[in-house]
Write an enzyme that holds these catalytic residues in place. Structure first.
Site, PDB file in Angstrom:
ATOM      1  N   ASP A   1       4.199  -0.077  11.937  1.00 39.92           N
ATOM      2  CA  ASP A   1       2.933  -0.636  11.462  1.00 39.92           C
ATOM      3  C   ASP A   1       2.715  -2.086  11.884  1.00 39.92           C
ATOM      4  OD1 ASP A   1       2.175   1.717  10.306  1.00 39.92           O
ATOM      5  OD2 ASP A   1       2.736   1.155   8.271  1.00 39.92           O
TER       6      ASP A   1
ATOM      7  N   ASP B   1      -5.880   7.575   9.590  1.00 39.47           N
ATOM      8  CA  ASP B   1      -6.034   6.896  10.862  1.00 39.47           C
ATOM      9  C   ASP B   1      -6.174   7.868  12.016  1.00 39.47           C
ATOM     10  OD1 ASP B   1      -5.736   4.372   9.748  1.00 39.47           O
ATOM     11  OD2 ASP B   1      -3.559   4.513   9.822  1.00 39.47           O
TER      12      ASP B   1
ATOM     13  N   LYS C   1       0.825  -1.207   0.000  1.00 38.37           N
ATOM     14  CA  LYS C   1       0.000   0.000   0.000  1.00 38.37           C
ATOM     15  C   LYS C   1       0.861   1.259   0.000  1.00 38.37           C
ATOM     16  CE  LYS C   1      -2.728   2.789   3.106  1.00 38.37           C
ATOM     17  NZ  LYS C   1      -2.453   3.307   4.427  1.00 38.37           N
ATOM     18  N   ASN C   2       1.821   1.346   0.916  1.00 43.43           N
ATOM     19  CA  ASN C   2       2.589   2.576   1.070  1.00 43.43           C
ATOM     20  C   ASN C   2       3.440   2.876  -0.160  1.00 43.43           C
ATOM     21  OD1 ASN C   2       1.488   3.001   3.590  1.00 43.43           O
ATOM     22  ND2 ASN C   2       3.178   2.033   4.691  1.00 43.43           N
TER      23      ASN C   2
ATOM     24  N   ARG D   1      -5.495  10.347   3.392  1.00 45.55           N
ATOM     25  CA  ARG D   1      -4.139  10.516   3.899  1.00 45.55           C
ATOM     26  C   ARG D   1      -3.101  10.495   2.768  1.00 45.55           C
ATOM     27  NH1 ARG D   1      -1.464  12.747   8.041  1.00 45.55           N
ATOM     28  NH2 ARG D   1       0.702  12.218   7.726  1.00 45.55           N
TER      29      ARG D   1
ATOM     30  N   MET E   1       6.282   6.272  17.823  1.00 46.71           N
ATOM     31  CA  MET E   1       5.925   7.278  16.827  1.00 46.71           C
ATOM     32  C   MET E   1       4.557   7.906  17.054  1.00 46.71           C
ATOM     33  SD  MET E   1       6.211   6.949  12.685  1.00 46.71           S
ATOM     34  CE  MET E   1       7.938   6.496  12.850  1.00 46.71           C
TER      35      MET E   1
END
Length: 438
Positions: free
Chosen positions: A321, A121, A22-23, A97, A343
């Site tokens: 993640d 998120d 995805k990223n 996002r 984070m």
């Protein structure tokens, strides 16, 4: 808002292949805006966040052709410059996002870009200062448009210009955005403290294939020699490392034997060893990962006998993640572990749902939780829950699959944002997940 109904306690078996990352996809699709020529991208995951970004590009005038599952052609040769400064554009960006990644390409190619505070998120503050500061270092000016409620970045007359910059944090999206802005800048840009995740490396490789000269790929010191024009290229998205880790954790939670296929093992970094520290005896078999069924998963301790500490860190450290998944896995291991999420200050709050399911977890503060493993002797109990974000959502789904009884997870659009057709793919392994539309 649909709901997952999960009948827990079923052993899993078989093979599963991770979707495209995805990223990486969000970066690569955004980079298509840098050229008027055709860019061919394969292995794109057809998940909600990616589909929404593709839809945004189509609204901008990008020609998009879907040639098959995950196989797309993009051609940004006729961008609607009125639309990319419109209120509708800003509104769409604010709800997505990944839209933050179109700012660098638009600024570089068209000299202006709106920077709406992006959605996504609910995991605490996610600063965009690194993005904006980097583009201002390249010569962009910044002002705030009250009517659109968004920042506007404007390139100087003649375009952006290369420079040296030291990033305040190794932000993955910040680094990607600045790289794309620098791609068409005049002269040379040097980025120190750059993120060097595999997906940033992949972006650099695509841009290299498009004609951009980049030095230092895979390091935290990048040198970008700006190009006057970039051309078309072909690119294949890597497998999603978060899905790979999720499937490893799923096998352990259900004491199951599975094989995760075609994982691009050399791009997983520390992830396999991090799961081994939880007692999972996974094996590399070519480019696959074999996870055997085990009676006991014993968490390792330090040489002095102290509790294991698993923390996220910039690459090549452990990606944040996967901490939600590792936390859930630890609830059924033997031993204790401190999970330290550095984070995001709200990402561990989902542990309340796990405690309601019978997990033994002490939330120390917004960033740290101690998990006392139940060693599969006391299984989790079914529960009704809501998914607060993508990563907590998949962690709760895995917990429900191992729990005794029938669980429900609402707000599963959060899970769909990051995991393609996850219910059917897991059901093929023996899970019992039913999607109930509301």
């Amino acid at each position: 808002m649909s709901t997952f109904v999960i009948e827990g306690g079923h052993r899993l078996a078989g093979e599963i292949e991770p979707q495209g990352a995805k990223n990486e996809s969000l970066q690569i699709i955004s980079a298509c805006l840098l050229t008027p020529e055709e860019v061919h991208v394969t292995n794109i995951p057809e998940i909600l966040d990616v589909r929404n970004l593709i839809g945004l590009l189509e609204c901008m005038g990008v020609k998009v052709e879907r040639r098959g599952k995950g196989d797309y052609l993009f051609k940004a040769d006729d961008i609607d410059t009125d639309y990319i400064t419109s209120e509708d554009f800003v509104r769409r960006c604010a709800s997505l996002r990944g839209s933050v990644l179109v700012v660098g390409p638009l600024l570089a190619r068209f000299g202006e870009a709106f920077f709406a505070k992006p959605g996504g998120d609910k995991i605490g503050r996610r600063k965009v200062d690194t993005h904006i500061t980097g583009m201002m270092n390249l010569g962009a000016s910044l002002d705030y448009d009250e009517a659109k409620r968004a920042y506007r970045l404007t390139a100087p007359e003649g375009g952006l210009h290369g420079t040296y910059m030291l990033l305040d944090e190794a932000s993955v999206t910040g680094t990607a955005n600045i790289i794309m802005a620098a791609a068409l800048a005049h002269g040379t840009t040097t980025i120190y403290n750059a993120a060097c995740e595999p997906y940033v490396q992949q972006l650099c490789r695509l841009l290299s294939a498009m004609g951009l000269e980049i030095e230092g790929i895979a390091s935290n010191l990048l040198t970008i020699h700006g190009a006057e024009r970039l051309h078309g290229a072909e690119h294949r998205i890597l497998p999603d490392m978060i899905e790979v880790g999720s499937f490893i954790g799923m096998a352990a939670l259900n004491s199951s034997e599975i094989t995760v296929k075609n994982v691009s093992y050399d791009n997983l970094g520390i992830i396999p060893d991090s799961f081994r520290r939880l007692g999972i005896a996974l094996e590399r078999r070519g480019d696959d990962i074999y996870v055997p069924a085990q009676d006991v998963y014993e968490i390792e301790t330090a040489l002095d006998g102290s509790i294991l500490n698993i923390a996220d860190a910039p690459w090549p450290g452990l990606t944040p993640d996967l901490l939600s998944v590792m936390l859930v896995v630890a609830t059924q291991c033997r031993g204790s572990v401190l999970i330290h999420q550095k984070m995001f200050e709200s990402r561990l709050f989902f542990v309340d749902r796990l405690i309601d399911m019978g997990a033994q977890i002490m939330l120390c503060d917004p960033h740290r939780a101690v998990v006392i493993g139940l060693d599969h002797k006391n299984t989790l109990k079914a529960n009704r829950m809501l998914s607060p974000d993508i990563r907590a959502g998949i962690a709760l789904l895995l917990a429900a699959m191992s729990a005794k009884g029938t669980s429900e997870i609402g707000n599963i659009s959060q899970i769909d944002r990051g995991y393609e057709d996850i219910d059917n793919r897991l059901n093929a392994l023996g899970a019992h997940i039913f999607r109930r539309p509301d």
